[in-house]
Design an enzyme around this catalytic site. Structure first.
Site, PDB file in Angstrom:
ATOM      1  N   HIS A 123      63.806 -34.216   1.869  1.00  0.00           N
ATOM      2  CA  HIS A 123      64.425 -33.880   0.717  1.00  0.00           C
ATOM      3  C   HIS A 123      65.044 -34.652  -0.102  1.00  0.00           C
ATOM      4  CE1 HIS A 123      65.387 -30.984   4.717  1.00  0.00           C
ATOM      5  NE2 HIS A 123      64.359 -30.444   3.809  1.00  0.00           N
ATOM      6  N   CYS A 149      54.654 -16.790  10.618  1.00  0.00           N
ATOM      7  CA  CYS A 149      55.599 -18.058  11.015  1.00  0.00           C
ATOM      8  C   CYS A 149      56.898 -17.953  10.235  1.00  0.00           C
ATOM      9  CB  CYS A 149      54.870 -19.235  10.567  1.00  0.00           C
ATOM     10  SG  CYS A 149      56.000 -20.632  10.767  1.00  0.00           S
ATOM     11  N   CYS A 178      58.260 -21.041   8.106  1.00  0.00           N
ATOM     12  CA  CYS A 178      57.355 -21.025   6.663  1.00  0.00           C
ATOM     13  C   CYS A 178      57.602 -19.905   6.041  1.00  0.00           C
ATOM     14  CB  CYS A 178      55.816 -20.955   6.827  1.00  0.00           C
ATOM     15  SG  CYS A 178      55.016 -22.336   7.745  1.00  0.00           S
ATOM     16  N   HIS A 218      53.973 -26.022  11.231  1.00  0.00           N
ATOM     17  CA  HIS A 218      54.916 -26.268  12.177  1.00  0.00           C
ATOM     18  C   HIS A 218      54.507 -26.360  13.694  1.00  0.00           C
ATOM     19  CE1 HIS A 218      57.238 -24.508   8.811  1.00  0.00           C
ATOM     20  NE2 HIS A 218      58.138 -25.542   9.115  1.00  0.00           N
ATOM     21  N   LYS A 255      62.979 -30.459  10.147  1.00  0.00           N
ATOM     22  CA  LYS A 255      63.993 -30.102  11.290  1.00  0.00           C
ATOM     23  C   LYS A 255      63.301 -29.448  12.448  1.00  0.00           C
ATOM     24  CE  LYS A 255      63.759 -26.263   7.882  1.00  0.00           C
ATOM     25  NZ  LYS A 255      63.622 -26.343   6.604  1.00  0.00           N
TER      26      LYS A 255
HETATM   27  N1  MSP Z   1      62.790 -23.539   0.506  1.00  0.00           N
HETATM   28  C1  MSP Z   1      61.389 -23.771   0.299  1.00  0.00           C
HETATM   29  C2  MSP Z   1      61.131 -24.374  -0.885  1.00  0.00           C
HETATM   30  C3  MSP Z   1      61.300 -23.251  -2.087  1.00  0.00           C
HETATM   31  S1  MSP Z   1      60.954 -23.784  -3.584  1.00  0.00           S
HETATM   32  C4  MSP Z   1      60.950 -22.379  -4.683  1.00  0.00           C
HETATM   33  C5  MSP Z   1      61.177 -25.072   1.173  1.00  0.00           C
HETATM   34  N2  MSP Z   1      62.322 -25.713   1.611  1.00  0.00           N
HETATM   35  S2  MSP Z   1      62.350 -26.877   2.653  1.00  0.00           S
HETATM   36  O1  MSP Z   1      63.767 -27.227   2.688  1.00  0.00           O
HETATM   37  O2  MSP Z   1      61.808 -26.499   3.873  1.00  0.00           O
HETATM   38  O3  MSP Z   1      61.474 -28.006   2.188  1.00  0.00           O
HETATM   39  C6  MSP Z   1      62.009 -28.660   0.907  1.00  0.00           C
HETATM   40  C7  MSP Z   1      60.900 -29.511   0.526  1.00  0.00           C
HETATM   41  O4  MSP Z   1      61.052 -30.677   1.494  1.00  0.00           O
HETATM   42  C8  MSP Z   1      59.403 -29.302   0.434  1.00  0.00           C
HETATM   43  O5  MSP Z   1      58.994 -29.796  -0.607  1.00  0.00           O
HETATM   44  C9  MSP Z   1      58.940 -30.242   1.647  1.00  0.00           C
HETATM   45  O6  MSP Z   1      57.402 -30.540   1.473  1.00  0.00           O
HETATM   46  C10 MSP Z   1      59.858 -31.396   1.442  1.00  0.00           C
HETATM   47  N3  MSP Z   1      59.712 -32.142   2.720  1.00  0.00           N
HETATM   48  C11 MSP Z   1      60.011 -31.806   4.227  1.00  0.00           C
HETATM   49  N4  MSP Z   1      59.838 -32.659   4.921  1.00  0.00           N
HETATM   50  C12 MSP Z   1      59.335 -33.613   4.309  1.00  0.00           C
HETATM   51  C13 MSP Z   1      58.761 -35.006   4.818  1.00  0.00           C
HETATM   52  N5  MSP Z   1      58.955 -35.324   5.997  1.00  0.00           N
HETATM   53  N6  MSP Z   1      58.450 -35.835   3.730  1.00  0.00           N
HETATM   54  C14 MSP Z   1      58.509 -35.558   2.499  1.00  0.00           C
HETATM   55  N7  MSP Z   1      58.723 -34.383   2.135  1.00  0.00           N
HETATM   56  C15 MSP Z   1      58.932 -33.278   2.923  1.00  0.00           C
HETATM   57  O7  MSP Z   1      59.995 -25.421   1.735  1.00  0.00           O
END
Ligand code: MSP
Length: 638
Positions: free
Chosen positions: A21, A126, A129, A147, A303
């Site tokens: 994030h 899922c 997701c 996941h 997470k």
């Molecule tokens: N809530 C949705 C997004 C909705 S946008 C209209 C979501 N949230 S999330 O919190 O799971 O993830 C948000 C972002 O963090 C996503 O773009 C995801 O690809 C990114 N990342 C989560 N883990 C990641 C890594 N390990 N590395 C880089 N980015 C990754 O999806």
């Protein structure tokens, strides 16, 4: 001047932020700063995605309402963005009324286009997701491809969106010469998915109370992705009767509408979202850019996979900018990269401490010595560094426009390397004190300092604090920073130079990475001598999780903070903690900590401390310990 709108995904609130994030948000912040320096009109949006089954379940597990869980995590997001210098123009939360209005307006337009209908839906779901998968897409023994967790079979009546209608329009959009979906490899994946045929998409959920009621379909809740994606418009005031102009300025009238996302949510952004917009008759984003994943031990940091990386300790020890630099320099935008403390230390020592820090301090020291504490009296408009600078700046700008951050930084470092080589070849230290060489000495040192000024100007979007410190260190703080200052010739002559200070103290890698026992031989020996303890002895120590509800500095103390901690007891406790040098009072608000709850009270600076918070102690530092996910106050740690 052009109008530049940049967004991050809105983040789920069922876990605390991690490096994935942080990365997207730092990228967005860097771009926002870059475009502001370029004179563009910029709007940078981030926020949180708070509805849906996941959050509902996570809150139910804690026995609290979903909004309460969300508030806690949102507080951490705000604090984190402050800590790492991320300054969005707006932070949207999906439970806000303005967002409801935006989603409802979106759905009304889609319905008016006759793209909604009711039908039975069944499939593999899922929940992390919030997405249905076909049998073919599952991996292993019916597990989610993202996941790797078991999926569940779901059957219900849903509102459907006629996605299938938009297949050709989407394919045409991908073919647009502006290449709206990037990088190209990912655009190709999306294209083959769409070419394979699009089925209509279920856009409502039954039996879900934590979400937006579906307009026109009582008993249905808006599918979280239709809800979440609409944030990009609702934050601009879309759906409001009295618009405040942002929507017209940055969506319909904007030049760039850029969504930054991770590769796992590309389908949602490059298929569903443009299809919703086409149906609603609204302009599409100009660019959807999907970056890769940060990996730890070859696995995505996430997470659900318990290998979360929270670089809080790096920020606490080194400030935000080295982490920002590391993230942008280390990952080739679009590809995966590995995150580790070791890689961070290597980059810090070689690029920041050595290349940048040493060059600055060498030049400042020489110039102060040669010119009575001032910048050189004579500038220079014809030398080998100048040509390299012009090329480096052109490469930097091109790379920044293409979101190739690692290349942009490499270009600046080429200029630093050239400046260093130039100094080594001209040996200005040998000219100090020679009246006949004064003019040459001035020009040589001025060239070196000018190269540093240009590098620091280019670093302003990436490392805002550090770049400003470097510019101050060479007596070149810009009154109004701008990319125009990347042009050669800006360093003022004969200005007072402050004494050099260590910008990036070198990290002792072995000590930093070693486990604490190995750091202090005395301690290791002590450990040998100490007998092992039985589990019931350990259990005598009552460790509990609590939330800091108030924090303030202890007057006349540099180290102590007075914390008020909610431990699930009748009264919150006062705990005095020696962490003030690492954490300001505002950084502690809302944070969960681990408390030794049955420690005899003790008076510190006249305040009774009713317990102690746990922290790791690398060297002189303090890095707080906290649960990886929020837990109810008073939860025992064992
Ligand atoms: N809530 C949705 C997004 C909705 S946008 C209209 C979501 N949230 S999330 O919190 O799971 O993830 C948000 C972002 O963090 C996503 O773009 C995801 O690809 C990114 N990342 C989560 N883990 C990641 C890594 N390990 N590395 C880089 N980015 C990754 O999806």
């Amino acid at each position: 001047m052009s109008r530049f709108y940049v967004t991050t995904p809105i983040y789920y609130v069922n876990s605390l932020p991690h490096v994935g994030h942080i990365y997207t948000t730092v990228v967005a912040d860097t771009l926002a700063r870059y475009h502001r320096l370029a004179g563009d009109e910029v709007y940078f949006l981030t926020g949180t995605d708070e509805h849906g089954q996941n959050i509902e379940r996570a809150a139910a597990r804690e026995g609290i309402p979903p909004l309460q869980l969300a508030d806690r995590v949102v507080a951490r997001y705000h604090e984190l963005w402050r800590e790492i210098g991320v300054a969005p123009d707006d932070f949207i939360r999906t439970p806000e009324p303005r967002h409801y209005r935006g989603v409802e307006a979106m759905i009304r337009r889609i319905a008016a286009n006759d793209d909604l209908y009711l039908a039975r839906h069944e499939g593999w779901y899922c929940s992390p997701c919030e997405t249905y998968y076909t049998e073919k897409e599952l991996v292993g023994d019916k597990r989610c491809p993202i996941h790797d967790l078991p999926v569940e079979w779901k059957e219900e009546e849903n509102v459907f969106f006629r996605l299938s209608r938009y297949q050709q329009a989407l394919l045409d959009w991908y073919d647009d010469p502006s290449e709206p979906v990037r990088p190209r490899t990912r655009a190709n994946e999306v294209r083959s998915f769409v070419e394979g045929g699009l089925k209509d998409l279920s856009v409502s959920r039954a039996n879900l109370s934590w979400g937006i009621p579906f307009p026109g379909y009582p008993g249905h809740t808006v599918y979280v992705w239709l809800d979440a994606l609409s944030n990009y418009l609702s934050a601009l005031g879309f759906g409001r009767d009295a618009e405040d102009g942002l929507y017209d300025r940055f969506w319909t009238g904007g030049d760039t509408r850029l969504h930054l996302i991770g590769k796992d949510i590309l389908r949602h952004h490059a298929v569903y979202w443009p299809a919703f917009l086409l149906s609603a008759g609204l302009p599409l984003p100009t660019q959807v850019w999907a970056h890769g994943f940060w990996l730890k031990d070859q696995r995505k940091i996430s997470k659900s996979a318990e290998n979360v990386a929270r670089p809080d300790h790096l920020v606490a020890q080194f400030g935000p900018d080295p982490l920002r630099y590391f993230l942008l320099r280390e990952m080739v935008f679009g590809q995966d990269a590995s995150f580790s403390d070791e890689a961070f230390v290597d980059r810090y020592n070689s690029d920041l401490a050595n290349d940048l820090g040493n060059t600055v301090s060498r030049l400042v020291t020489l110039s102060r010595k040669a010119f009575a504490g001032r910048t050189p009296p004579e500038a220079c408009g014809d030398n080998p560094v100048l040509a390299v600078a012009a090329q480096a700046v052109a490469d930097y700008r091109k790379a920044m426009e293409e979101l190739a951050f690692s290349r942009a930084l490499e270009a600046l470092w080429r200029l630093l390397a050239e400046a260093n080589q130039y100094l080594v070849s001209r040996e200005p230290w040998k000219l100090i004190g020679r009246e006949d060489e004064r003019s040459r000495l001035s020009r040589v040192l001025w060239n070196g300092l000018e190269a540093v000024r240009i590098v620091a100007t280019g670093l302003l979007p990436v490392m805002p604090q550090v770049a400003a410190r470097v510019l101050a260190a060479i007596a070149a703080p810009p009154a109004e920073p701008s990319l125009d200052q990347l042009a050669w010739g800006g360093l003022a002559t004969d200005r007072e130079l402050p004494p050099p200070s260590a910008l990036f103290p070198r990290i002792d890698k072995a000590a930093f990475l070693a486990p604490p026992a190995a750091q202090e031989p005395g301690e290791a020996a002590q450990k040998e001598a100490q007998p092992m303890i039985a589990i019931d002895q350990f259990m005598e120590v009552q460790l509990k999780v609590g939330t800091v509800v108030a924090a303030e500095a202890v007057p006349k103390s540099q180290k102590l903070l007075r914390l008020t901690i909610e431990l699930g007891e009748e009264q919150p406790r006062t705990v005095v903690a020696g962490i003030a040098q690492q954490y300001g009072p505002e950084a502690m608000q809302g944070r969960q900590v681990v408390v030794v709850a049955n420690l005899q009270p003790a008076k510190l600076m006249g305040i009774e401390s009713q317990g102690m918070v746990l922290a790791a102690s690398p060297g002189d530092g303090a890095v707080l310990l906290a649960p990886l996910q929020p837990v109810p106050n008073g939860t025992r740690v064992r």
